[in-house]
Design an enzyme around this catalytic site. Structure first.
Site, short mmCIF file in Angstrom:
data_model
loop_
_atom_site.label_atom_id
_atom_site.label_comp_id
_atom_site.label_asym_id
_atom_site.label_seq_id
_atom_site.Cartn_x
_atom_site.Cartn_y
_atom_site.Cartn_z
N ALA A 32 40.83 34.60 43.29
CA ALA A 32 42.29 34.45 43.29
C ALA A 32 42.89 35.80 42.87
O ALA A 32 43.71 35.89 41.96
CB ALA A 32 42.75 33.31 42.39
N GLY A 36 46.52 42.60 39.04
CA GLY A 36 45.72 42.96 37.86
C GLY A 36 44.28 43.26 38.26
O GLY A 36 43.71 44.29 37.88
N HIS A 37 43.68 42.34 39.01
CA HIS A 37 42.31 42.57 39.50
C HIS A 37 42.25 43.85 40.35
O HIS A 37 41.31 44.64 40.23
CB HIS A 37 41.85 41.41 40.38
N GLY A 148 39.72 43.73 31.96
CA GLY A 148 41.14 43.85 31.66
C GLY A 148 41.44 43.66 30.18
O GLY A 148 40.83 42.81 29.52
N GLU A 149 42.39 44.45 29.68
CA GLU A 149 42.84 44.28 28.29
C GLU A 149 43.50 42.92 28.11
O GLU A 149 43.64 42.44 26.99
CB GLU A 149 43.83 45.39 27.92
N ASP A 151 42.41 40.06 28.67
CA ASP A 151 41.46 39.17 27.99
C ASP A 151 40.80 39.98 26.87
O ASP A 151 39.63 40.34 26.94
CB ASP A 151 40.44 38.65 29.00
N VAL A 177 48.39 44.26 33.87
CA VAL A 177 49.42 44.40 34.91
C VAL A 177 50.34 43.18 34.81
O VAL A 177 49.87 42.04 34.65
CB VAL A 177 48.77 44.50 36.31
P1 AMP Z 1 39.36 36.67 35.91
O1 AMP Z 1 39.27 36.61 37.40
O2 AMP Z 1 40.53 35.95 35.34
O3 AMP Z 1 38.04 36.32 35.22
O4 AMP Z 1 39.62 38.21 35.56
C1 AMP Z 1 38.74 39.21 36.02
C2 AMP Z 1 39.08 40.48 35.30
O5 AMP Z 1 40.43 40.86 35.61
C3 AMP Z 1 38.98 40.36 33.78
O6 AMP Z 1 38.39 41.53 33.24
C4 AMP Z 1 40.42 40.23 33.37
O7 AMP Z 1 40.67 40.69 32.05
C5 AMP Z 1 41.11 41.10 34.39
N1 AMP Z 1 42.52 40.74 34.51
C6 AMP Z 1 43.04 39.50 34.64
N2 AMP Z 1 44.39 39.55 34.66
C7 AMP Z 1 44.73 40.85 34.53
C8 AMP Z 1 45.98 41.56 34.48
N3 AMP Z 1 47.15 40.94 34.56
N4 AMP Z 1 45.95 42.91 34.35
C9 AMP Z 1 44.75 43.57 34.26
N5 AMP Z 1 43.55 42.96 34.31
C10 AMP Z 1 43.54 41.62 34.44
#
Ligand code: AMP
Length: 286
Positions: A32, A36-37, A148-149, A151, A177
């Site tokens: 998804a 940010g990703h 990402g910061e 988390d 982001v």
């Molecule tokens: P997830 O798919 O939610 O497991 O996130 C994958 C990576 O993207 C993790 O390292 C998250 O910390 C990072 N991440 C999620 N949301 C953001 C964001 N808004 N800005 C920057 N990195 C993000």
């Protein structure tokens, strides 16, 4: 960009570049993909020769079945977005590939996993994160992995396990982001209805109000937390936690004498959101 499903295909694809001395970067995601990703993938592209993006909705880190069931999934769209941001390999294994029959090992980080997310989501959450991240690092063998910061506790857990288990991967963290109104981008934001989407900005406002108080010279955690609580109350958002913690070990902070991490989690409607901000006191004048 190629999409690979098995660990052996992945290892085969990485063997030649690794032999040639390529710098391999890994961006672990649950899909998804949002901006940010994509910022993580672009950062990887800028500093690595081969960029691997993993896409795996890890059942082991979900402590609520409904949350796992409702997690947004659109692999075709994710592949398009990852390719556009510069990924070379999308590694999208099935659950059976990651957790084959007989799987019986768990990586469990103590201490920093216990407060905040650990206390509210249960210990299984970070056990699931630590186990899957260890596996992904072993599968890919990257020189560097990007997190990402947003988390913040997760990033600390990953740094801890990489150090403790002598995994030869550098961990890079990237800034959060945000949407135009400050809401941290999250895959879960799609679940917010229009009214809840407007209320969701309360988390960012709470962090900003606290940062302003600290920038204005406030040193009492209680006063800073109250400024943040006021912003949550104004939009009727009840936090699961709102806490000031040491950015290295997440121990509670009462006097802000150095950088302090303000972390918040709240359910807005049915959607659980988290955010955080590093608060840095200005030095006292001499
Ligand atoms: P997830 O798919 O939610 O497991 O996130 C994958 C990576 O993207 C993790 O390292 C998250 O910390 C990072 N991440 C999620 N949301 C953001 C964001 N808004 N800005 C920057 N990195 C993000």
């Amino acid at each position: 960009m190629i999409t690979l499903r098995t660990v052996s295909e992945l290892r085969d694809a990485l063997a030649a570049p690794r032999r040639a001395g390529a710098r391999i970067g890994l961006v672990p995601t649950m899909g998804a993909l949002h901006a940010g990703h994509l910022s993580l993938i672009r950062r990887a592209r800028a500093s690595c020769d081969v960029v691997v993006v993993s896409l795996f909705v890890n059942p082991a880190q979900f402590t609520e079945a409904a949350d796992l069931g409702a997690y947004p999934r659109d692999e075709a769209q994710d592949a398009h977005a990852a390719d556009g941001a510069g990924a070379d390999i999308l590694f999208a294994p099935a659950a059976q590939e990651v957790y084959p029959p007989g799987f019986a090992t768990q990586v469990s980080v103590t201490g920093i996993t216990e407060p905040l997310e650990g206390a509210h989501r249960g210990v299984a959450h970070f056990d699931g994160v630590a186990t899957v991240v260890t596996k992904l690092l072993n599968m890919v063998g990257p020189e560097v992995a990007f997190f990402g910061e947003k988390d913040a506790q997760q990033a600390l857990v990953v740094r801890r396990l990489v150090s403790d288990l002598n995994i030869p991967t550098e961990i890079a963290t990237c800034p959060t982001v945000r949407e135009a109104d400050g809401l941290a981008m999250s895959s879960r934001n799609v679940h917010l209805g229009a009214a809840d989407r407007r209320r969701a900005v309360a988390l960012h406002r709470a962090l900003s109000a606290a940062a302003e108080r600290v920038a204005g010279g406030e040193r009492s955690a209680e006063a800073v937390l109250e400024a943040a609580h006021a912003q949550l109350r104004a939009l009727a958002v009840e936090p699961e936690y709102l806490a000031l913690a040491d950015p290295h070990d997440l121990s509670p902070v009462t006097d802000i004498t150095g950088p302090a991490l303000l972390l918040v989690a709240a359910r807005v409607g049915d959607t659980r959101l988290i955010d955080n901000r590093l608060l840095e006191p200005v030095p006292a004048p001499c």
